[in-house]
Design a protein around this motif. Structure first.
Motif, PDB file in Angstrom:
ATOM      1  N   THR A  63       0.856  -1.188   0.000  1.00 47.19           N
ATOM      2  CA  THR A  63       0.000   0.000   0.000  1.00 47.19           C
ATOM      3  C   THR A  63       0.890   1.234   0.000  1.00 47.19           C
ATOM      4  O   THR A  63       2.041   1.155   0.423  1.00 47.19           O
ATOM      5  CB  THR A  63      -0.920   0.032   1.246  1.00 47.19           C
ATOM      6  N   PRO A  64       0.368   2.358  -0.491  1.00 44.80           N
ATOM      7  CA  PRO A  64      -0.906   2.513  -1.188  1.00 44.80           C
ATOM      8  C   PRO A  64      -0.888   1.809  -2.538  1.00 44.80           C
ATOM      9  O   PRO A  64       0.168   1.595  -3.136  1.00 44.80           O
ATOM     10  CB  PRO A  64      -1.059   4.022  -1.330  1.00 44.80           C
ATOM     11  N   VAL A  65      -2.102   1.482  -3.011  1.00 47.34           N
ATOM     12  CA  VAL A  65      -2.239   0.822  -4.298  1.00 47.34           C
ATOM     13  C   VAL A  65      -3.564   1.246  -4.906  1.00 47.34           C
ATOM     14  O   VAL A  65      -4.581   1.335  -4.222  1.00 47.34           O
ATOM     15  CB  VAL A  65      -2.154  -0.719  -4.156  1.00 47.34           C
ATOM     16  N   TYR A  66      -3.536   1.551  -6.205  1.00 49.87           N
ATOM     17  CA  TYR A  66      -4.765   1.812  -6.943  1.00 49.87           C
ATOM     18  C   TYR A  66      -5.325   0.472  -7.418  1.00 49.87           C
ATOM     19  O   TYR A  66      -4.606  -0.290  -8.088  1.00 49.87           O
ATOM     20  CB  TYR A  66      -4.514   2.687  -8.170  1.00 49.87           C
ATOM     21  N   PHE A 329     -10.505   2.288  -6.734  1.00 50.39           N
ATOM     22  CA  PHE A 329     -10.344   2.868  -5.399  1.00 50.39           C
ATOM     23  C   PHE A 329      -8.885   2.760  -4.995  1.00 50.39           C
ATOM     24  O   PHE A 329      -8.139   1.927  -5.530  1.00 50.39           O
ATOM     25  CB  PHE A 329     -11.274   2.235  -4.353  1.00 50.39           C
ATOM     26  N   THR A 330      -8.482   3.626  -4.060  1.00 51.05           N
ATOM     27  CA  THR A 330      -7.114   3.585  -3.545  1.00 51.05           C
ATOM     28  C   THR A 330      -7.137   2.957  -2.165  1.00 51.05           C
ATOM     29  O   THR A 330      -7.965   3.322  -1.315  1.00 51.05           O
ATOM     30  CB  THR A 330      -6.499   4.984  -3.466  1.00 51.05           C
ATOM     31  N   LEU A 331      -6.265   2.000  -1.962  1.00 47.98           N
ATOM     32  CA  LEU A 331      -6.166   1.289  -0.690  1.00 47.98           C
ATOM     33  C   LEU A 331      -4.928   1.771   0.056  1.00 47.98           C
ATOM     34  O   LEU A 331      -3.819   1.760  -0.485  1.00 47.98           O
ATOM     35  CB  LEU A 331      -6.084  -0.213  -0.944  1.00 47.98           C
ATOM     36  N   TYR A 332      -5.139   2.241   1.285  1.00 47.05           N
ATOM     37  CA  TYR A 332      -4.057   2.758   2.131  1.00 47.05           C
ATOM     38  C   TYR A 332      -3.979   1.946   3.428  1.00 47.05           C
ATOM     39  O   TYR A 332      -4.956   1.314   3.854  1.00 47.05           O
ATOM     40  CB  TYR A 332      -4.322   4.203   2.543  1.00 47.05           C
ATOM     41  N   GLN A 333      -2.824   2.052   4.090  1.00 49.01           N
ATOM     42  CA  GLN A 333      -2.692   1.531   5.446  1.00 49.01           C
ATOM     43  C   GLN A 333      -2.569   2.693   6.417  1.00 49.01           C
ATOM     44  O   GLN A 333      -1.854   3.674   6.152  1.00 49.01           O
ATOM     45  CB  GLN A 333      -1.476   0.617   5.588  1.00 49.01           C
ATOM     46  N   VAL A 334      -3.264   2.582   7.540  1.00 45.16           N
ATOM     47  CA  VAL A 334      -3.209   3.610   8.575  1.00 45.16           C
ATOM     48  C   VAL A 334      -1.903   3.480   9.345  1.00 45.16           C
ATOM     49  O   VAL A 334      -1.502   2.377   9.729  1.00 45.16           O
ATOM     50  CB  VAL A 334      -4.413   3.476   9.537  1.00 45.16           C
ATOM     51  N   GLY A 335      -1.250   4.628   9.552  1.00 47.57           N
ATOM     52  CA  GLY A 335      -0.008   4.634  10.323  1.00 47.57           C
ATOM     53  C   GLY A 335      -0.135   5.318  11.668  1.00 47.57           C
ATOM     54  O   GLY A 335       0.487   4.910  12.643  1.00 47.57           O
ATOM     55  N   THR A 336      -0.956   6.375  11.740  1.00 45.85           N
ATOM     56  CA  THR A 336      -1.098   7.163  12.957  1.00 45.85           C
ATOM     57  C   THR A 336      -2.545   7.597  13.099  1.00 45.85           C
ATOM     58  O   THR A 336      -3.197   7.961  12.111  1.00 45.85           O
ATOM     59  CB  THR A 336      -0.201   8.420  12.909  1.00 45.85           C
ATOM     60  N   VAL A 411      -7.656   1.481   4.910  1.00 46.85           N
ATOM     61  CA  VAL A 411      -8.713   2.434   4.568  1.00 46.85           C
ATOM     62  C   VAL A 411      -8.763   2.528   3.046  1.00 46.85           C
ATOM     63  O   VAL A 411      -7.717   2.613   2.384  1.00 46.85           O
ATOM     64  CB  VAL A 411      -8.447   3.821   5.188  1.00 46.85           C
ATOM     65  N   ALA A 412      -9.974   2.513   2.483  1.00 45.29           N
ATOM     66  CA  ALA A 412     -10.150   2.623   1.042  1.00 45.29           C
ATOM     67  C   ALA A 412     -10.881   3.911   0.698  1.00 45.29           C
ATOM     68  O   ALA A 412     -11.836   4.292   1.376  1.00 45.29           O
ATOM     69  CB  ALA A 412     -10.922   1.421   0.501  1.00 45.29           C
TER      70      ALA A 412
END
Length: 461
Positions: A63-66, A329-336, A411-412
């Motif tokens: 991540t992130p990835v489209y 959609f864009t897929l992210y990872q939460v860091g903070t 989170v997407a």
């Protein structure tokens, strides 16, 4: 107020808080108009797209990835082709272009609009027949025009007197007579952001209708006869929901068409009304279906042609965002996760303005959802932000997410197919994310992730 995901608020929050969302289930809900058509929540609460879980996609591709739902994109191409069966539908490549997408739209019977030498190179490398390519741009270089002529592109949309002169000289040098359209600035104030409204007088595109440049350009091309003038082109802007702007544009362009006929006895056979058809980024947005757009645009053109006693020209349109925007959609990872004095909670993800500049640039609104699981926690007002050293690095301005969102969650953000990857940057030397196409339970990389080695390869020291 702007609402989405069963009532989450965007923009002006005012005095309304999380009570607006009655249950945690509201936060978990997916509004179909916002997401790729093959996206659901699985039995474990995580998002599944085209049969693939987002946790597996994140594990394989990072991540992130489209994430591009290929069947969704193809079905939207088919929707436009079915709605406009006798018209020419050009996919606007500036929204997002790569060789795989070129192949997809070519297989679905689309034409392709490009606006730079780089986009033309991708179009040709992806196998788009050159006669189905249109070449836009307000400042095409001699090298770009030469390449377009040598490739045999189907049409060139001319944008200035300098370009007419440049193209005329190249055409004579090469012994060809390229087909051209004239881009006309019709003076329409589209109801959209200032930076994506393109038909008002005070901007860089096209020949002014009110100032007489458009008719002068048409007469010059007809008189010199080195270029084949096929028609007129108008584009009023982007993220347009109201067809009234197209009505005004068509009326003014067809009045110019009648002027040309009266001056030279020539009825131009083509008319391009551009694109800019809006999509849903939040549930406040209400885009028109392609068949509704087709019905209205045909009615407008037929009526104006009858008023001017013109034959109805071959119509073309240029959807880009409306095809690829909702398919990704864009897929992210939460860091903070950071609470700021009870005002709101900042949820920081591992991307940001380098993969989606539109929030900062256009004040665009987006939605978001907790993608790696469902939650029974109460809703909280959150702002999804990126990792860049910039206070304007905001992905989603205001969204209700579960109060138990935590580092490591996914989170997407839907609706990121148009312009996000196209406008992505290496701000803070962050490599750009990959694009992964998913279909029938399988994923394939169509644009790989940039690496630090890629960045350093351009730095010659």
């Amino acid at each position: 107020m702007r609402a989405h995901e069963a009532g989450a608020l965007h923009g002006d929050i005012g005095n309304r808080g999380p009570a607006w969302l009655r249950t945690p289930a509201d936060v978990n809900a997916l509004m179909p108009q916002l997401w790729p058509r093959n996206t659901v929540r699985g039995a474990d609460g995580a998002l599944v797209v085209a049969g693939l879980g987002v946790r597996d996609l994140a594990a394989e591709f990072g991540t992130p990835v489209y994430v591009l739902d290929e069947d969704d994109l193809r079905s939207r191409c088919r929707d436009f082709r079915a709605a406009f069966p006798t018209e020419d539908v050009y996919y606007a490549g500036k929204a997002f272009l790569c060789r795989a997408v070129v192949r997809m739209i070519a297989e679905e019977g689309m034409f392709l609009d490009v606006c730079s030498g780089g986009e033309l190179a991708v179009a040709l490398a992806g196998g788009m027949p050159p006669e189905r390519i249109g070449f836009h741009g307000n400042n095409k270089s001699e090298a770009e025009l030469r390449r377009a002529l040598d490739a045999g592109v189907g049409r060139i949309i001319v944008d200035s007197f300098a370009e007419i002169d440049r193209l005329t000289a190249l055409a004579r040098e090469r012994g060809v007579r390229p087909r051209v359209l004239i881009r006309v600035t019709v003076g329409v104030e589209a109801h959209t952001h200032e930076f994506i409204a393109t038909a008002h007088e005070d901007q860089k595109f096209g020949f002014s209708l009110a100032g007489g440049a458009a008719i002068a350009a048409a007469l010059r091309i007809l008189d010199e006869d080195a270029l084949e003038l096929r028609g007129l082109h108008s584009h009023i802007g982007s993220q347009i929901f109201d067809t009234s702007g197209f009505e005004v544009s068509a009326r003014r362009v067809l009045a110019l068409q009648a002027q040309i006929r009266d001056a030279r006895g020539v009825e131009l056979p083509e008319l391009d009304l551009g694109g800019g058809f809006g999509i849903a980024y939040t549930t406040q947005d209400d885009p028109s279906a392609p068949h509704d757009l087709a019905k209205r645009l045909r009615k407008i053109v037929d009526s104006e042609c009858a008023a001017e006693r013109l034959a109805v020209p071959q119509l073309s349109i240029e959807p880009g965002r409306a095809i690829v925007g909702p398919a990704v959609f864009t897929l992210y990872q939460v860091g903070t996760v950071k609470d700021v004095d009870g005002i709101r909670t900042y949820v920081s993800v591992d991307g940001g303005m380098s993969d989606n500049i539109r929030t900062a640039l256009y004040d665009a609104s987006y939605s978001a959802t907790l993608a790696s699981r469902a939650s029974t926690a109460e809703p909280m007002l959150a702002r999804v932000v990126g990792k860049h050293c910039e206070s304007g690095d905001i992905v989603v301005k205001d969204e209700f997410l579960p109060a138990d969102v935590q580092p490591g969650d996914l989170v997407a953000v839907p609706g990121t197919g148009a312009y996000c990857r196209s406008m992505a940057s290496n701000y803070n030397h962050v490599p750009r994310p990959p694009v992964v196409a998913v279909r029938d339970g399988r994923a394939r990389l169509i644009v790989r992730r940039e690496t630090e080695a890629d960045l350093l390869a351009l730095d010659v020291g």
